[in-house]
Structure formats: structure tokens, C-alpha cells
Design a protein around this motif. Structure first.
Motif, PDB file in Angstrom:
ATOM      1  N   GLU A  33       0.895  -1.104   0.062  1.00  0.00           N
ATOM      2  CA  GLU A  33       0.054  -0.066  -0.047  1.00  0.00           C
ATOM      3  C   GLU A  33       0.901   1.163   0.046  1.00  0.00           C
ATOM      4  OE1 GLU A  33      -4.103  -1.048   2.109  1.00  0.00           O
ATOM      5  OE2 GLU A  33      -2.194  -0.362   3.567  1.00  0.00           O
ATOM      6  N   GLY A  34       0.889   1.912  -1.015  1.00  0.00           N
ATOM      7  CA  GLY A  34       1.689   3.256  -1.299  1.00  0.00           C
ATOM      8  C   GLY A  34       1.145   4.543  -1.465  1.00  0.00           C
ATOM      9  N   LEU A  35       2.055   5.334  -1.254  1.00  0.00           N
ATOM     10  CA  LEU A  35       1.717   6.959  -1.372  1.00  0.00           C
ATOM     11  C   LEU A  35       2.823   7.447  -2.114  1.00  0.00           C
ATOM     12  CD1 LEU A  35      -0.207   9.453  -0.898  1.00  0.00           C
ATOM     13  CD2 LEU A  35       1.197   9.558   1.228  1.00  0.00           C
ATOM     14  N   ALA A  36       2.505   8.195  -3.194  1.00  0.00           N
ATOM     15  CA  ALA A  36       3.491   8.702  -3.935  1.00  0.00           C
ATOM     16  C   ALA A  36       3.257  10.346  -3.891  1.00  0.00           C
ATOM     17  CB  ALA A  36       3.109   8.665  -5.601  1.00  0.00           C
ATOM     18  N   LEU A  37       4.349  11.075  -3.398  1.00  0.00           N
ATOM     19  CA  LEU A  37       4.392  12.404  -3.028  1.00  0.00           C
ATOM     20  C   LEU A  37       5.370  13.103  -4.040  1.00  0.00           C
ATOM     21  CD1 LEU A  37       4.317  12.263   0.840  1.00  0.00           C
ATOM     22  CD2 LEU A  37       2.405  12.588  -0.515  1.00  0.00           C
ATOM     23  N   PRO A  55       0.376  14.972  -3.073  1.00  0.00           N
ATOM     24  CA  PRO A  55       0.124  13.771  -3.694  1.00  0.00           C
ATOM     25  C   PRO A  55       0.376  13.917  -5.260  1.00  0.00           C
ATOM     26  CG  PRO A  55      -1.825  14.428  -2.339  1.00  0.00           C
ATOM     27  CD  PRO A  55      -0.959  15.403  -2.422  1.00  0.00           C
ATOM     28  N   HIS A  56       0.935  12.979  -5.768  1.00  0.00           N
ATOM     29  CA  HIS A  56       1.164  12.693  -6.969  1.00  0.00           C
ATOM     30  C   HIS A  56       0.832  11.448  -7.729  1.00  0.00           C
ATOM     31  CE1 HIS A  56       4.146  13.534 -10.631  1.00  0.00           C
ATOM     32  NE2 HIS A  56       4.656  12.277 -10.374  1.00  0.00           N
ATOM     33  N   GLN A  57       0.105  11.884  -8.949  1.00  0.00           N
ATOM     34  CA  GLN A  57      -0.258  10.625  -9.864  1.00  0.00           C
ATOM     35  C   GLN A  57       0.945  10.047 -10.723  1.00  0.00           C
ATOM     36  OE1 GLN A  57      -3.517  11.312 -12.458  1.00  0.00           O
ATOM     37  NE2 GLN A  57      -4.264   9.566 -12.020  1.00  0.00           N
ATOM     38  N   LEU A  77      -5.165  10.260  -7.974  1.00  0.00           N
ATOM     39  CA  LEU A  77      -4.982  11.740  -7.606  1.00  0.00           C
ATOM     40  C   LEU A  77      -4.593  11.983  -6.452  1.00  0.00           C
ATOM     41  CD1 LEU A  77      -8.023  13.042  -9.864  1.00  0.00           C
ATOM     42  CD2 LEU A  77      -5.699  13.195 -10.432  1.00  0.00           C
ATOM     43  N   ASP A  78      -5.061  10.971  -5.639  1.00  0.00           N
ATOM     44  CA  ASP A  78      -4.768  11.251  -4.176  1.00  0.00           C
ATOM     45  C   ASP A  78      -3.341  10.731  -3.774  1.00  0.00           C
ATOM     46  OD1 ASP A  78      -5.174   8.645  -4.013  1.00  0.00           O
ATOM     47  OD2 ASP A  78      -6.519   8.492  -2.598  1.00  0.00           O
ATOM     48  N   GLY A  79      -2.460  10.054  -4.893  1.00  0.00           N
ATOM     49  CA  GLY A  79      -1.263   9.883  -4.528  1.00  0.00           C
ATOM     50  C   GLY A  79      -1.039   8.146  -4.143  1.00  0.00           C
TER      51      GLY A  79
END
Length: 127
Positions: A33-37, A55-57, A77-79
Motif C-alpha cells: 500500500e503506497g503513497l506517491a508524493l 500527492p502525485h499521480q 489523484l490522491d497519490g
């Protein structure tokens, strides 16, 4: 008669096309489970004006530690992104821009029954 969820079919088709059984899909018992910033957003940051990353797509390729591609995921869209994987060691290879944003590869260990949290940091080049 129930019609299949087209997104689920597309995701499974994409994972199947990779030719490996490591990728299990987003409903698996374990994975990433990740988050791109994306940051920094400002040339100068301070405690009074922190200018947080956003947040970065982005597309992120998931490979085994031996280099075999097992999945390609896109953060929303929320990264956020999520991919089910067999337990093991994986490398996340974020797709860079030309010339920015850039991002380093991230090593991740997936354990049985757990989604491993990970943050992929993209550099805007702002200094």
C-alpha cells in the motif's frame, strides 16, 4: 446475470500479461500500500511555512529482487496505490519525467498476510 467489473478485469488482464504469479491483485491478503508524493513545492521551507509535498499521480513498475517485472500500478489523484503480491522482496521503479520529476527506486519486503506501507518520493527539482 451479473456483469464483471471492467476495472477488475482490466487490472487482472494487465497483471496476467506480466507472465508471473507474484502479482495477485488489489484484494490479495498481502502486498504493498503506497503513497506517491511530489516535492519540494517551494524553494524555501520553514517551520512557519512548511510547504508540504503533494500527492502525485504516477506509474510505478513493481519488480522482483531479480529484476522480473510483476506489475505496473498507477497512483490515484490522491497519490495512493495498492497491489497484492506474494511474500518476497520487491523493487518499486517509479516512472520519471523529462527531466523532472525524478524518483529513486524503493526496496520493499512483503510479508504474508500484511500490506507493507511505502512512500515513493518524487523530486520536483525546485531548490
Amino acid at each position: 446475470m451479473r456483469t464483471p467489473n471492467l476495472l477488475a478485469v482490466a487490472v487482472l488482464a494487465g497483471l496476467t500479461a506480466c507472465g508471473t504469479s507474484d502479482a495477485l491483485g488489489p484484494d490479495a491478503a498481502q502486498g504493498i500500500e503506497g503513497l506517491a508524493l511530489l516535492g519540494p513545492q517551494c524553494p524555501v521551507q520553514s517551520l512557519e511555512d512548511p510547504c508540504p509535498d503533494l500527492p502525485h499521480q504516477a506509474w510505478i513498475e513493481v519488480r522482483t529482487s531479480e529484476g522480473e517485472s510483476v506489475a505496473r500500478v498507477r497512483s490515484g489523484l490522491d497519490g495512493r496505490f495498492r497491489v497484492g503480491l506474494l511474500p518476497g522482496i520487491y523493487v518499486l521503479d517509479p516512472e520519471a519525467g523529462n527531466p523532472f520529476p525524478t524518483a529513486d527506486e524503493v526496496n520493499v519486503i512483503v510479508k504474508k498476510g500484511v500490506f507493507t506501507p511505502v512512500t515513493v518520493s518524487f523530486d520536483t527539482g525546485i531548490r
